[in-house]
Design a protein around this motif. Structure first.
Motif, PDB file in Angstrom:
ATOM      1  N   ALA A 155      21.729  -7.468  39.353  1.00  0.00           N
ATOM      2  CA  ALA A 155      21.863  -8.919  39.808  1.00  0.00           C
ATOM      3  C   ALA A 155      23.199  -9.527  39.925  1.00  0.00           C
ATOM      4  CB  ALA A 155      20.882  -9.954  39.178  1.00  0.00           C
ATOM      5  N   ILE A 156      23.785  -9.381  38.653  1.00  0.00           N
ATOM      6  CA  ILE A 156      25.228  -9.606  38.802  1.00  0.00           C
ATOM      7  C   ILE A 156      26.125  -9.173  39.733  1.00  0.00           C
ATOM      8  CG2 ILE A 156      27.164 -10.129  37.132  1.00  0.00           C
ATOM      9  CD1 ILE A 156      24.815 -11.888  36.490  1.00  0.00           C
ATOM     10  N   ASP A 210      25.454  -7.806  42.453  1.00  0.00           N
ATOM     11  CA  ASP A 210      25.071  -8.402  43.720  1.00  0.00           C
ATOM     12  C   ASP A 210      26.010  -9.642  44.099  1.00  0.00           C
ATOM     13  OD1 ASP A 210      23.686  -8.314  46.316  1.00  0.00           O
ATOM     14  OD2 ASP A 210      22.711 -10.126  45.878  1.00  0.00           O
ATOM     15  N   LYS A 211      26.184 -10.694  43.175  1.00  0.00           N
ATOM     16  CA  LYS A 211      26.805 -11.815  43.088  1.00  0.00           C
ATOM     17  C   LYS A 211      28.388 -11.499  43.155  1.00  0.00           C
ATOM     18  CE  LYS A 211      23.209 -14.533  40.725  1.00  0.00           C
ATOM     19  NZ  LYS A 211      23.179 -15.340  39.646  1.00  0.00           N
ATOM     20  N   LYS A 212      28.799 -10.519  42.629  1.00  0.00           N
ATOM     21  CA  LYS A 212      30.111 -10.162  42.537  1.00  0.00           C
ATOM     22  C   LYS A 212      30.661  -9.283  43.954  1.00  0.00           C
ATOM     23  CE  LYS A 212      31.047 -10.106  37.763  1.00  0.00           C
ATOM     24  NZ  LYS A 212      32.540 -10.935  37.663  1.00  0.00           N
ATOM     25  N   GLY A 213      29.777  -9.076  44.868  1.00  0.00           N
ATOM     26  CA  GLY A 213      30.045  -8.511  45.998  1.00  0.00           C
ATOM     27  C   GLY A 213      29.211  -7.085  45.977  1.00  0.00           C
ATOM     28  N   GLU A 261      21.608  -1.763  48.461  1.00  0.00           N
ATOM     29  CA  GLU A 261      22.140  -2.838  49.339  1.00  0.00           C
ATOM     30  C   GLU A 261      20.853  -2.577  50.657  1.00  0.00           C
ATOM     31  OE1 GLU A 261      24.417  -5.082  49.503  1.00  0.00           O
ATOM     32  OE2 GLU A 261      25.438  -4.494  47.535  1.00  0.00           O
TER      33      GLU A 261
END
Length: 308
Positions: free
Chosen positions: A117-118, A120-123, A221
């Protein structure tokens, strides 16, 4: 003799900060927050907090007696001293609460491991494609050799030219990179992961068709095919706040059955593919197993000293 409650509370907070940092060292949890090379600085901070606690402790009890001149009711104060109004009690306790909160969380709230989850937030996978540099494929021959099921046990680990503090000279660093292309199989340990990762991405053509063994957590993704996922790791330069995502795109039939954040150890063959307009390595997985979350889930860069 007078006991000063607020001075005692401040002393206890200083002691608590020192004890919290010491506890993180004792339990080994500190590396889940910062790069291990900064352990010396955190130990210094713990020592300074303890020294400040000792200094503050001297103000908790006072033995001197001070008296305030008596002024009849309604009569103005005629002395030459000033009356200083202390901040409201509510503001003081709010300030103490703000300071105590990180102490309580440090002792009683377990460290949260960075996850998909982290990432994904970082790209997510986009960040991985940005880290890769395309290279021209030359003289690449596809290997048709059979994969041994006991491949994990038949290959020795790559020789490490690492010191205890994950440091090496520039000469050692260059020698290790030169030896990588000669290895029949690349075993990416936590200590040398960053060297392998950089070298493979910068000189992919030298490693096409080679066997590789890595471990990491599953990252997916929406733009991936069903058989694609990334074996990911977090790289921490200073602390978790600057953590970046690294990893390799992989392909294998069982990918749809795996959920994000599942930790895997895989063995496969290095190939090349295109994702998001960027050319990057892909691992065609031959063998894989699920593993438990490692005691040290993060990666840390190796310090390369410029001296030879």
């Amino acid at each position: 003799m007078k006991f000063h409650v607020q001075q005692a509370l401040r002393a206890l907070m200083l002691l608590a900060f020192s004890a919290m940092i010491a506890n993180l060292h004792w339990t080994g949890e500190l590396t889940k927050f910062i790069n291990p090379k900064y352990e010396g600085l955190s130990q210094t901070a713990a020592a300074l907090f303890f020294i400040l606690f000792l200094v503050q402790s001297t103000t908790v009890i006072s033995f001197s007696k001070t008296s305030h001149p008596y002024h009849p009711i309604g009569q103005a104060c005629c002395s030459n001293h000033d009356h200083v109004h202390a901040p409201s009690t509510r503001k003081k306790w709010l300030a103490y609460l703000i300071i105590i909160t990180p102490i309580m969380t440090g002792f009683f709230v377990p460290a949260k491991i960075l996850d998909a989850a982290i990432a994904d937030k970082k790209g997510g996978a986009f960040m991985i494609t940005q880290q890769n540099q395309s290279s021209k494929i030359e003289d690449y021959l596809t290997s048709n050799e059979m994969i041994d099921e006991n491949i994990y046990d038949e290959h020795d680990a790559d020789p490490r030219l690492l010191e205890e503090k994950q440091e090496m000279t520039k000469k050692q660093y260059e020698q290790l990179k030169q030896r990588l292309s000669q290895q029949p199989m690349l075993k990416m340990t936590d200590e040398d992961y960053t060297i392998y990762y950089e070298e493979i991405n910068q000189n992919l053509s030298n490693y096409l068709g080679k066997k590789i063994q890595i471990k990491g957590f599953v990252l997916k993704e929406e733009s991936f095919t069903e058989q694609q996922l990334v074996i990911s790791r977090f790289l921490i330069t200073h602390c978790v706040a600057d953590a970046s995502i690294v990893g390799f795109l992989t392909e294998f039939p069982e990918a749809p059955t795996l959920t994000e954040d599942t930790w895997l150890e895989v063995v496969g063959t290095i190939g090349q593919t295109t994702y998001g307009g960027a050319s990057l390595p892909v691992i065609h997985i031959d063998n894989w197993v699920t593993i438990e979350l490692p005691e040290s889930p993060y990666l840390y860069p190796i310090n390369v000293r410029m001296s030879f």
